[in-house]
Structure formats: structure tokens, C-alpha cells
Motif scaffolding. Structure first.
Motif, PDB file in Angstrom:
ATOM      1  N   ILE A  31      19.105  31.784  66.786  1.00  0.00           N
ATOM      2  CA  ILE A  31      20.435  32.199  66.318  1.00  0.00           C
ATOM      3  C   ILE A  31      20.740  33.599  66.820  1.00  0.00           C
ATOM      4  O   ILE A  31      21.827  33.868  67.360  1.00  0.00           O
ATOM      5  N   ASP A  32      19.785  34.503  66.669  1.00  0.00           N
ATOM      6  CA  ASP A  32      19.975  35.886  67.134  1.00  0.00           C
ATOM      7  C   ASP A  32      20.178  35.952  68.643  1.00  0.00           C
ATOM      8  O   ASP A  32      20.971  36.761  69.140  1.00  0.00           O
ATOM      9  N   GLN A  33      19.479  35.110  69.372  1.00  0.00           N
ATOM     10  CA  GLN A  33      19.620  35.090  70.834  1.00  0.00           C
ATOM     11  C   GLN A  33      21.057  34.753  71.237  1.00  0.00           C
ATOM     12  O   GLN A  33      21.635  35.387  72.139  1.00  0.00           O
ATOM     13  N   VAL A  34      21.635  33.748  70.578  1.00  0.00           N
ATOM     14  CA  VAL A  34      23.012  33.360  70.903  1.00  0.00           C
ATOM     15  C   VAL A  34      23.988  34.451  70.458  1.00  0.00           C
ATOM     16  O   VAL A  34      24.936  34.783  71.183  1.00  0.00           O
ATOM     17  N   LEU A  35      23.745  35.043  69.300  1.00  0.00           N
ATOM     18  CA  LEU A  35      24.595  36.148  68.839  1.00  0.00           C
ATOM     19  C   LEU A  35      24.478  37.357  69.761  1.00  0.00           C
ATOM     20  O   LEU A  35      25.481  38.006  70.076  1.00  0.00           O
ATOM     21  N   ASP A  36      23.268  37.671  70.195  1.00  0.00           N
ATOM     22  CA  ASP A  36      23.072  38.808  71.111  1.00  0.00           C
ATOM     23  C   ASP A  36      23.882  38.614  72.384  1.00  0.00           C
ATOM     24  O   ASP A  36      24.510  39.554  72.893  1.00  0.00           O
ATOM     25  N   PHE A  37      23.866  37.398  72.913  1.00  0.00           N
ATOM     26  CA  PHE A  37      24.646  37.109  74.124  1.00  0.00           C
ATOM     27  C   PHE A  37      26.132  37.309  73.855  1.00  0.00           C
ATOM     28  O   PHE A  37      26.839  37.930  74.663  1.00  0.00           O
ATOM     29  N   TYR A  38      26.602  36.784  72.735  1.00  0.00           N
ATOM     30  CA  TYR A  38      28.019  36.913  72.405  1.00  0.00           C
ATOM     31  C   TYR A  38      28.428  38.384  72.340  1.00  0.00           C
ATOM     32  O   TYR A  38      29.457  38.783  72.919  1.00  0.00           O
ATOM     33  N   PHE A  39      27.641  39.193  71.654  1.00  0.00           N
ATOM     34  CA  PHE A  39      28.019  40.603  71.486  1.00  0.00           C
ATOM     35  C   PHE A  39      27.825  41.412  72.763  1.00  0.00           C
ATOM     36  O   PHE A  39      28.543  42.388  72.997  1.00  0.00           O
ATOM     37  N   ALA A  40      26.878  41.017  73.609  1.00  0.00           N
ATOM     38  CA  ALA A  40      26.700  41.691  74.899  1.00  0.00           C
ATOM     39  C   ALA A  40      27.909  41.469  75.794  1.00  0.00           C
ATOM     40  O   ALA A  40      28.226  42.295  76.662  1.00  0.00           O
ATOM     41  N   GLU A  41      28.581  40.350  75.571  1.00  0.00           N
ATOM     42  CA  GLU A  41      29.772  39.990  76.359  1.00  0.00           C
ATOM     43  C   GLU A  41      31.010  39.964  75.460  1.00  0.00           C
ATOM     44  O   GLU A  41      31.936  39.192  75.707  1.00  0.00           O
ATOM     45  N   GLU A  42      31.018  40.791  74.430  1.00  0.00           N
ATOM     46  CA  GLU A  42      32.060  40.705  73.400  1.00  0.00           C
ATOM     47  C   GLU A  42      33.471  40.762  73.992  1.00  0.00           C
ATOM     48  O   GLU A  42      33.781  41.618  74.827  1.00  0.00           O
ATOM     49  N   GLY A  43      34.284  39.828  73.556  1.00  0.00           N
ATOM     50  CA  GLY A  43      35.652  39.746  74.048  1.00  0.00           C
ATOM     51  C   GLY A  43      35.813  38.859  75.268  1.00  0.00           C
ATOM     52  O   GLY A  43      36.930  38.547  75.677  1.00  0.00           O
ATOM     53  N   LYS A  44      34.683  38.428  75.850  1.00  0.00           N
ATOM     54  CA  LYS A  44      34.735  37.630  77.073  1.00  0.00           C
ATOM     55  C   LYS A  44      34.848  36.135  76.795  1.00  0.00           C
ATOM     56  O   LYS A  44      35.414  35.393  77.604  1.00  0.00           O
ATOM     57  N   TYR A  45      34.302  35.702  75.621  1.00  0.00           N
ATOM     58  CA  TYR A  45      34.258  34.268  75.335  1.00  0.00           C
ATOM     59  C   TYR A  45      34.892  33.937  73.983  1.00  0.00           C
ATOM     60  O   TYR A  45      34.819  34.717  73.039  1.00  0.00           O
ATOM     61  N   ASP A  46      35.491  32.743  73.927  1.00  0.00           N
ATOM     62  CA  ASP A  46      36.018  32.212  72.669  1.00  0.00           C
ATOM     63  C   ASP A  46      34.948  31.415  71.929  1.00  0.00           C
ATOM     64  O   ASP A  46      34.979  31.309  70.697  1.00  0.00           O
ATOM     65  N   PHE A  47      34.016  30.857  72.696  1.00  0.00           N
ATOM     66  CA  PHE A  47      33.027  29.944  72.139  1.00  0.00           C
ATOM     67  C   PHE A  47      31.721  30.088  72.918  1.00  0.00           C
ATOM     68  O   PHE A  47      31.715  30.025  74.147  1.00  0.00           O
ATOM     69  N   VAL A  48      30.631  30.322  72.184  1.00  0.00           N
ATOM     70  CA  VAL A  48      29.302  30.393  72.798  1.00  0.00           C
ATOM     71  C   VAL A  48      28.368  29.499  71.984  1.00  0.00           C
ATOM     72  O   VAL A  48      28.308  29.610  70.760  1.00  0.00           O
ATOM     73  N   GLY A  49      27.669  28.612  72.664  1.00  0.00           N
ATOM     74  CA  GLY A  49      26.747  27.731  71.970  1.00  0.00           C
ATOM     75  C   GLY A  49      25.490  27.487  72.775  1.00  0.00           C
ATOM     76  O   GLY A  49      25.279  28.086  73.826  1.00  0.00           O
ATOM     77  N   ASN A  50      24.646  26.594  72.265  1.00  0.00           N
ATOM     78  CA  ASN A  50      23.426  26.236  72.999  1.00  0.00           C
ATOM     79  C   ASN A  50      23.239  24.716  73.064  1.00  0.00           C
ATOM     80  O   ASN A  50      22.119  24.234  73.180  1.00  0.00           O
ATOM     81  N   LEU A  51      24.366  24.002  73.029  1.00  0.00           N
ATOM     82  CA  LEU A  51      24.313  22.536  72.961  1.00  0.00           C
ATOM     83  C   LEU A  51      24.993  21.826  74.121  1.00  0.00           C
ATOM     84  O   LEU A  51      24.923  20.603  74.204  1.00  0.00           O
ATOM     85  N   HIS A  52      25.651  22.551  75.009  1.00  0.00           N
ATOM     86  CA  HIS A  52      26.472  21.887  76.044  1.00  0.00           C
ATOM     87  C   HIS A  52      26.210  22.470  77.430  1.00  0.00           C
ATOM     88  O   HIS A  52      26.983  23.283  77.903  1.00  0.00           O
ATOM     89  N   PRO A  53      25.162  22.060  78.111  1.00  0.00           N
ATOM     90  CA  PRO A  53      24.202  21.048  77.659  1.00  0.00           C
ATOM     91  C   PRO A  53      23.102  21.638  76.784  1.00  0.00           C
ATOM     92  O   PRO A  53      22.808  22.837  76.841  1.00  0.00           O
ATOM     93  N   ALA A  54      22.487  20.778  75.963  1.00  0.00           N
ATOM     94  CA  ALA A  54      21.393  21.200  75.099  1.00  0.00           C
ATOM     95  C   ALA A  54      20.078  21.242  75.874  1.00  0.00           C
ATOM     96  O   ALA A  54      19.850  20.433  76.765  1.00  0.00           O
ATOM     97  N   THR A  55      19.230  22.211  75.529  1.00  0.00           N
ATOM     98  CA  THR A  55      17.879  22.293  76.111  1.00  0.00           C
ATOM     99  C   THR A  55      16.830  22.569  75.041  1.00  0.00           C
ATOM    100  O   THR A  55      15.682  22.151  75.176  1.00  0.00           O
ATOM    101  N   PHE A  56      17.198  23.278  73.971  1.00  0.00           N
ATOM    102  CA  PHE A  56      16.260  23.562  72.894  1.00  0.00           C
ATOM    103  C   PHE A  56      15.873  22.272  72.164  1.00  0.00           C
ATOM    104  O   PHE A  56      16.629  21.294  72.186  1.00  0.00           O
TER     105      PHE A  56
END
Length: 269
Positions: A111-136
Motif C-alpha cells: 500500500i505504501d509503495q503505491v502511495l509513495d509513487f502517487y505522491f512522488a508524481e503528485e498531480g500527474k495521475y488521476d488513478f494509480v493502482g497495481n492491478l492493471h495488469p496485476a503482478t502481485f
């Protein structure tokens, strides 16, 4: 100004395959309680909200939320997109996380990994996930969206699967939303081979075994800890192995343009 993060956990008693699964016992507490405990381990400050329906059968979900001191929002039974949005709005979210209530083994580090990515790129994306495609491994589902993104989906989505599953309208329309996906940094893809989610009795037995093995010594056990356990005790992996890869996509392949047949398992037994 600080960004308000709201994690919405949708939960109901009327699961078609395993009714009442979220209140099944895990080490003397409910599965929902154990999952909320996992979410509370993330390093980011976030408001957790349990979102259930207004049906009388879900009164016990609200009672459990009160018991574990987590706010509860009650809304539509079948329109989970609306329920998700209304819960997020009530708690004044800036960004919203969708974490399904059937993921009690979710790794807070992911969860923190996905949040870290979102905030590192804050304002760049409307939606960030780890399911499309899924690997975990299945059951580490994280989807982050802005309130504007969620509101646009609510206003425009019409198909039953979009209302029931909350986010398909977003990831099915990449031309309308700025979307990013996080892949597992191991380079592996265990999304179809390892199942850490609950939908069947065998899943419950698997999850219960994992908690009994790992939780007493390390309450914040990781995805890596689970995989190590499964290597050491392959009999635990086998408990629900036949359901690995089974997900809701299989019932909607003719409706989903971004999902292929390789991303779900059509039969099991």
C-alpha cells in the motif's frame, strides 16, 4: 496543506459464495478486524472507513466497526461506486484508496509503495493502482484515485459491472483518465498462481493458517514472509491452490476491453 487520504473498505454480509466471510474468526478476532489492523500499519496517515449497505443484515458490520473504533458509512447495497464516493465525500477525502474487504493478508508495505509513487508524481495521475495488469499475489489490491476522478466515474458510469465493482469505468477508459500501474518489483507475476484473498471456504482455511503461523511472532508480517512460509510448508499453499487465478473477470470477459482471458481462470476443480 496536507492531503487527506481516505481508505474505503467495502464490506457486506451477503456474499454469494461465502456469506458472512468478513466476520469469520481469525485468532479470536474477526477477519475484518484483522484486515483493518493491517491497514493501520501503513506509514502514511490515512482515515479508514468501513462502507457497508443499509440492509438490516449489515447491522452487524456497523456494530463491528464501532467495536474496533473505525467509522462506518452505510449506503447502496448494489451501487458500490456510489457507496464508495459518498463515504469518501463524507470524510472529506482528497484522494481515495479502494481496498477490498476480502484482502486480510494485504501487505501494508505494498500500500505504501503505491502511495509513495502517487505522491512522488503528485498531480500527474488521476488513478494509480497495481492491478492493471496485476503482478502481485492476488489479495494485495491497491487502487488510488482523486476525488475528481471518482466523481467523474460516478457521473458517467452506467453498466452494472461498473457500479458493482467501483473502478472499472476508470481503468476501462484510459483516454478519459491519467492512469499509472505499479508492477511487483521482483519482476515476477504471481497474480494467477498465488491467492491471498477470500471467496471460498478453502480461502478462509488458508488465511487462518497463515495468521496462525506468522502473526504471533510478527504481527506486521509481509508478503515475502507469506511466500517464505509457503515454500517451507507447501501443504498450506495447496489448501486453496485450485482457486488461484479465479476472479470476477471471468464472468465479464465479453464486456471488458482491457482484460484478456489469460487474466482469469474460467474453470476450477
Amino acid at each position: 496543506m496536507a492531503v487527506k487520504i481516505v481508505i474505503v473498505v467495502q464490506a457486506r454480509m451477503s456474499s454469494s459464495r461465502l456469506p458472512g466471510k468478513v466476520l469469520m474468526p481469525i485468532l479470536s478476532e474477526t477477519l475484518l478486524h484483522r484486515m483493518i489492523g493491517r491497514l493501520q500499519m501503513i506509514k502514511h496517515e490515512a482515515q479508514i472507513v468501513i462502507a457497508t449497505s443499509e440492509e438490516k443484515s449489515d447491522d452487524v458490520i456497523e456494530q463491528e466497526a464501532i467495536k474496533i473504533n473505525v467509522p462506518c458509512y452505510r449506503g447502496s447495497l448494489n451501487n458500490l461506486l456510489d457507496r464508495h464516493y459518498q463515504a469518501a465525500r463524507q470524510f472529506e477525502a482528497d484522494i481515495v484508496l479502494k481496498i477490498p474487504s476480502d484482502c486480510p493478508l494485504i501487505d501494508p508495505r505494498i500500500i505504501d509503495q503505491v502511495l509513495d509513487f502517487y505522491f512522488a508524481e503528485e498531480g500527474k495521475y488521476d488513478f494509480v493502482g497495481n492491478l492493471h495488469p496485476a503482478t502481485f499475489p492476488d489479495g494485495n489490491d491497491v487502487e488510488i484515485m482523486t476525488m475528481a476522478c471518482l466523481e467523474k466515474a460516478l457521473k458517467e458510469a452506467t453498466r452494472p459491472l461498473e457500479l458493482e465493482h467501483t473502478t472499472p469505468y476508470i481503468w476501462e477508459n484510459p483516454e478519459k483518465f491519467r492512469i499509472a500501474n505499479i508492477a511487483w518489483d521482483t519482476g515476477l507475476d504471481y497474480s494467477m498462481s498465488h491467492r491471498f484473498t477470500i471467496d471460498y471456504e478453502a480461502d478462509y482455511q488458508f488465511i487462518n493458517n497463515v495468521f496462525e503461523e506468522l502473526y504471533p511472532a510478527k504481527p506486521n508480517f509481509s508478503c515475502d514472509d507469506i511466500l517464505k512460509l509457503l515454500d517451507e510448508k507447501p501443504e498450506i499453499y495447496q489448501i486453496n491452490a485450485k482457486y488461484a487465478g479465479v476472479n470476477w473477470y471471468r464472468n465479464h470477459l465479453n464486456e471488458l476491453k482491457t482484460i484478456s482471458a489469460e487474466q482469469t481462470k474460467l474453470t476450477f476443480g
